[in-house]
Design an enzyme around this catalytic site. Structure first.
Site, short mmCIF file in Angstrom:
data_model
loop_
_atom_site.label_atom_id
_atom_site.label_comp_id
_atom_site.label_asym_id
_atom_site.label_seq_id
_atom_site.Cartn_x
_atom_site.Cartn_y
_atom_site.Cartn_z
N PRO A 15 28.23 3.84 52.31
CA PRO A 15 29.16 4.09 53.76
C PRO A 15 30.41 3.38 54.03
O PRO A 15 31.03 3.73 54.72
CB PRO A 15 27.77 3.60 54.61
CG PRO A 15 26.47 3.56 53.86
CD PRO A 15 27.15 3.27 52.71
N ASP A 74 36.53 7.84 40.78
CA ASP A 74 35.81 7.09 39.95
C ASP A 74 36.85 5.76 39.62
O ASP A 74 37.92 5.99 39.61
CB ASP A 74 35.45 7.84 38.62
CG ASP A 74 34.64 7.13 37.66
OD1 ASP A 74 33.61 6.38 37.95
OD2 ASP A 74 34.83 7.31 36.46
#
Length: 205
Positions: A15, A74
């Site tokens: 979140p 990433d």
């Protein structure tokens, strides 16, 4: 000219990370969804050898599945003395996503290495994929340079933050405020680059 999307999916279940991207896209009235909105989507195996490859795997696979634009990232730590390790294995360096174990292993690997040879960098690669055109992904990178401290310092962070020393400040990432970190971090650099480029890229035919 292609219209801007109404929905962008961020390939995360985090979140906090989602909030950062929601703020970035809000000015264009775009709704940001995450993988929490699509529980049927299976985890994409990160089998790439670089941050870009792993982010591209996630972005392209999920975009093709949902037929929606998908943004994936990433990131990790690269230590020069360790030839770029832990790199894409940063989160799993000592096993499976155990920050304390990862930090302990890193300090063990660098035991006796002088400060001058402990240079390192954090890197984030973002890959934005449009449905059905995986060969035209937008790729942006953010980096922050530093060095590995001799021992952990600070409480305001996670991952390798307490070991990542910013020489200009003589503080680790875990010793600076969240506001400072959001300005200096590798993710912040990548998001600033994304902000500059993504609209023109998305609207190009």
């Amino acid at each position: 000219m292609t219209e801007l999307p109404t929905v962008v999916v961020v390939a995360t279940k985090n979140p906090g990370k989602a909030r950062e991207f929601k703020a970035l896209f809000a000015k264009d009235g775009i709704t940001v969804k995450t993988l929490l909105d699509y529980p049927e989507i299976e985890d994409v195996l990160e089998t790439g050898h670089t941050f870009e490859e792993n982010a591209r795997l996630k972005a392209d696979t999920i975009s093709a599945t949902l037929n929606l634009p998908v943004l994936a990232d990433d990131s990790g730590l690269m230590v020069a003395y360790l030839h770029g390790q832990p790199g894409v294995r940063s989160a799993r360096y000592a096993g499976d996503h155990n920050d304390a174990a990862n930090n302990a292993k890193l300090l063990t690997e660098l035991a006796g290495v002088p400060e001058a040879k402990r240079s390192a960098k954090f890197q984030t690669d973002l890959v934005f994929a449009k449905p059905n055109v995986p060969q035209k992904d937008l790729v942006v990178t953010g980096q922050v340079a530093g060095q590995i401290a001799l021992f952990p310092r600070g409480e305001n962070g996670f991952g390798y933050d307490s070991l990542f020393l910013l020489p200009d400040l003589n503080k680790t990432m875990a010793e600076i405020s969240s506001a400072q970190k959001n300005q200096l971090s590798h993710r912040a650099q990548a998001m600033a680059e994304l902000e500059k480029q993504w609209r023109q890229w998305y609207q190009a035919e």
